[in-house]
Enzyme design. Structure first.
Site, PDB file in Angstrom:
ATOM      1  CE  LYS A 236     -54.628 -44.549 -47.379  1.00  0.00           C
ATOM      2  NZ  LYS A 236     -55.416 -45.460 -46.576  1.00  0.00           N
ATOM      3  NE  ARG A 353     -74.850 -42.117 -44.271  1.00  0.00           N
ATOM      4  CZ  ARG A 353     -74.200 -42.412 -43.163  1.00  0.00           C
ATOM      5  NH1 ARG A 353     -74.119 -43.650 -42.763  1.00  0.00           N
ATOM      6  NH2 ARG A 353     -73.602 -41.484 -42.460  1.00  0.00           N
ATOM      7  CD  GLU A 402     -71.554 -44.635 -40.128  1.00  0.00           C
ATOM      8  OE1 GLU A 402     -70.624 -44.100 -39.504  1.00  0.00           O
ATOM      9  OE2 GLU A 402     -72.600 -44.030 -40.426  1.00  0.00           O
ATOM     10  NE  ARG A 451     -60.846 -38.714 -39.284  1.00  0.00           N
ATOM     11  CZ  ARG A 451     -59.980 -39.584 -38.763  1.00  0.00           C
ATOM     12  NH1 ARG A 451     -60.401 -40.472 -37.882  1.00  0.00           N
ATOM     13  NH2 ARG A 451     -58.731 -39.582 -39.122  1.00  0.00           N
ATOM     14  CE  LYS A 474     -61.475 -40.799 -32.429  1.00  0.00           C
ATOM     15  NZ  LYS A 474     -61.382 -40.652 -33.904  1.00  0.00           N
TER      16      LYS A 474
END
Ligand SMILES: *[C@@H]1O[C@H](CO)[C@@H](O)[C@H](O)[C@H]1NC(C)=O
Ligand SMILES: *[C@@H]1O[C@H](CO)[C@@H](O)[C@H](O)[C@H]1NC(C)=O
Ligand SMILES: *[C@@H]1O[C@H](CO)[C@@H](O)[C@H](O)[C@H]1NC(C)=O
Ligand SMILES: *[C@@H]1O[C@H](CO)[C@@H](O)[C@H](O)[C@H]1NC(C)=O
Ligand SMILES: *[C@@H]1O[C@H](CO)[C@@H](O)[C@H](O)[C@H]1NC(C)=O
Ligand SMILES: *[C@@H]1O[C@H](CO)[C@@H](O)[C@H](O)[C@H]1NC(C)=O
Ligand SMILES: CC(=O)N[C@H]1CO[C@H](CO)[C@@H](O)[C@@H]1O
Length: 531
Positions: A236, A353, A402, A451, A474
């Site tokens: 993208k 999950r 994960e 996040r 980050k």
């Protein structure tokens, strides 16, 4: 200026002399067997120190002691045709990364005054480039405390803020028209540097989608000719970004490739994992034919490097930056003795999950997405039929990225060498990332949480550098150019010092960890144990 330069030159000459005596003539592998040579070298060195520095005998002796102890475990440098070219090469590269406007050493040493100044500079630069509300907030609070201080720093910053403009996609597309110049001016290391590193290639994947300058600075910080790199650009992404990355990759040897297939990545879906699998396969193929070849410019000729098989796989994203040099990574991975490092939990799974049980009695484990895994595990994930079945099941679950690796790593019944076979799964120390989660309430200098994760900045430098983690997550380059700049300076200084054999790395922190001691052994050893 001149004096300083000749002093450095002088010191280098001394080191070269020392090195020449220790290394070049006597071809002994273990330094301990060179006692004679060391003794002579040290005497010469002492005499020189004595003469040059005009210092007291006492001082020379203390210097000697520290020289001697650091000589015990010096890295062995690869044989290069011309060692003075090698030292010049490394010094020049380190110099390229030197931050002209801030004293990074002082920041890493925890100097509060210089850190405050650097934070102010970083905020002012960001305010000039792409300010966020966090930059503005920092500036506002600094100004409230001491407006004249901020104004004074601002006057300085204005003089050189044009030096800090973003390197755009277009810039890279143009700059890579002359590859040799590109590699040289950008400071790529085109030498394996030490024998240990040459013999221990690492495979890296880079998952990126934007911000060319940051991605390229990350790439060059981990780039070495003996390693392997696969870069996946989200399908993208801006086509210009992809073009720029392809251009950079085309200027580097064949050990850097863009992923053979591109995927549109959506958070929480299998598409996060897919490009990782594409890259793993590409990386396996890259050295299977021993086709890897690099070329350095130490001699000005193209040089073939041995295409050794890589031993460990590390995956990176475009907003991360290493806290360890390649030499240090190799030392750490060797201390892991083949074990994988990965966080995993069964207890702390909060959200449901999955609704069905996985195949082959695999116990699902949740983990962080950051891993350091050995080649056998990568091979298993890609080629084993049990892994394929597990992957099919994963597609029915939420946030599968994960679950995949943690489950593979914490199911010793799968018999994958290096996976965890201990009893303290919840306690395994994840060393892959320096990363601050919001809920941890550890200090986050920028105050910015993206996040759930702290965006690291100059105020965090001292803490992150002294930590045992391999990579920091980050950063936002345009919000704090000082942080990345200082990390680069430190990293390439360390690279220089290790590459010259001046500095070694103490791995005791990484030895005898639970996951290292309790790992599934390779098949040969297993056989040996059972017989
Ligand atoms: C890097 O090395 C230079 C030259 O030796 C030194 O002046 C500088 O302070 C070092 N920087 C860091 C961050 O270690
Ligand atoms: C930078 O800081 C270090 C440590 O505080 C200091 O020793 C050094 O002299 C400073 N360098 C410069 C160029 O000011
Ligand atoms: C393109 O790169 C060359 C050097 O490789 C440089 O001289 C020139 O100024 C660059 N052009 C632009 C538009 O950036
Ligand atoms: C890194 O690789 C592991 C193993 O395949 C994967 O589970 C994880 O999602 C990857 N991490 C990132 C950040 O891509
Ligand atoms: C490495 O560090 C450990 C722990 O700090 C220390 O005990 C050990 O002596 C060091 N080893 C070397 C070779 O310096
Ligand atoms: C894991 O450890 C247990 C207990 O030490 C041992 O019985 C088992 O064989 C080990 N499994 C593997 C795959 O190494
Ligand atoms: C572009 C570049 O750096 N080329 C150099 C490669 O090495 C030779 C020999 O040291 C130099 O003469 C070239 O200038």
């Amino acid at each position: 200026m001149r004096n300083r330069h000749s002093e450095i030159q002088r010191n280098e000459n001394l080191w070269e002399l020392l090195r020449a005596i220790v290394f070049s003539n006597l071809n002994c592998k273990l330094l301990k067997c060179c006692t004679m040579a060391c003794g002579i070298a040290l005497l010469v060195f002492a005499w020189e120190v004595f003469l040059v520095a005009g210092s007291s005998v006492g001082k020379s002796l203390t210097e000697l002691v520290s020289v001697q102890s650091s000589l015990q475990s010096l890295p062995t440098r690869t044989q290069t045709p011309d060692s003075s070219a090698h030292s010049q090469y490394l010094s020049e590269i380190a110099e390229k990364y030197r931050q002209p406007r801030v004293n990074c050493s002082a920041i890493f040493a925890g100097d509060e005054k210089e850190t405050k100044r650097a934070v102010t500079i970083a905020s002012l630069l960001a305010a000039d480039e792409k300010p966020t509300k966090y930059n503005l907030k920092t500036l506002r609070s600094l100004t409230l405390k001491d407006k004249s201080y901020v104004d004074a720093v601002h006057t300085e910053v204005k003089k050189w803020s044009s030096e800090f403009k973003d390197l755009t996609n277009e810039w890279y597309i143009n700059a890579t028209k002359d590859c040799e110049q590109f590699r040289q001016t950008r400071g790529y290391i085109m030498s394996e540097l030490t024998q240990e590193e040459a013999e221990f290639p690492i495979a890296f994947s880079l998952m990126v989608y934007k911000n060319m300058e940051m991605v390229e600075r990350l790439l060059r910080s981990v780039y070495r000719p003996q390693n392997f790199y696969c870069i996946h650009v989200d399908a993208k992404s801006d086509p210009k970004f992809y073009e720029a990355l392809q251009a950079v990759s085309s200027c580097l040897p064949d050990n850097v490739r863009v992923a053979s297939r591109r995927v549109k990545v959506y958070w929480g879906q299998f598409s996060v994992l897919e490009p990782e699998l594409v890259c793993m396969e590409d990386l396996i193929n890259m050295d299977n034919g021993n086709t890897a070849a690099g070329y350095g410019n130490l001699t000005g000729k193209k040089q073939k490097f041995r295409g050794k098989k890589w031993k460990y796989f590390i995956n990176l994203t475009g907003q991360e930056f290493p806290l360890k040099t390649n030499y240090e990574l190799v030392k750490i991975l060797k201390a892991f003795k083949g074990a994988n490092n990965q966080e995993g939990t069964i207890k702390r799974i909060k959200q449901k999950r999955w609704t069905t049980s996985p195949p082959h009695e695999i116990i699902p484990v949740k983990g962080a997405v950051h891993t350091v895994i050995n080649r056998a595990t990568v091979d298993f994930i890609l080629h084993d039929s049990k892994a394929k079945d597990f992957m099919k099941w994963l597609k029915t679950t939420i946030i599968p990225d994960e679950t995949l690796f943690a489950s593979i790593n914490y199911n010793p019944r799968l018999n994958i060498p290096g996976t965890y076979n201990g009893s303290n799964l919840e306690e395994v120390e994840p060393l892959a990332r320096y990363k601050i989660w919001k809920e941890e309430k550890r200090p986050c200098a920028s105050g910015q949480i993206l996040r759930q994760i702290c965006v690291l900045s100059t105020g965090d430098l001292e803490r992150m550098w002294s930590s045992p983690y391999l990579i920091a997550n980050k950063f936002a380059l345009q919000q704090d150019r000082v942080a990345i700049g200082c990390l680069e300076e430190r990293l390439f200084n360390a690279t220089r010092d290790e590459g010259m054999g001046w500095k070694s790395f103490n791995t005791s922190r990484y030895e005898n960890l639970d996951f290292v001691l309790n790992q599934v052994p390779p098949p040969a050893e297993r056989h040996h144990l059972s017989s």
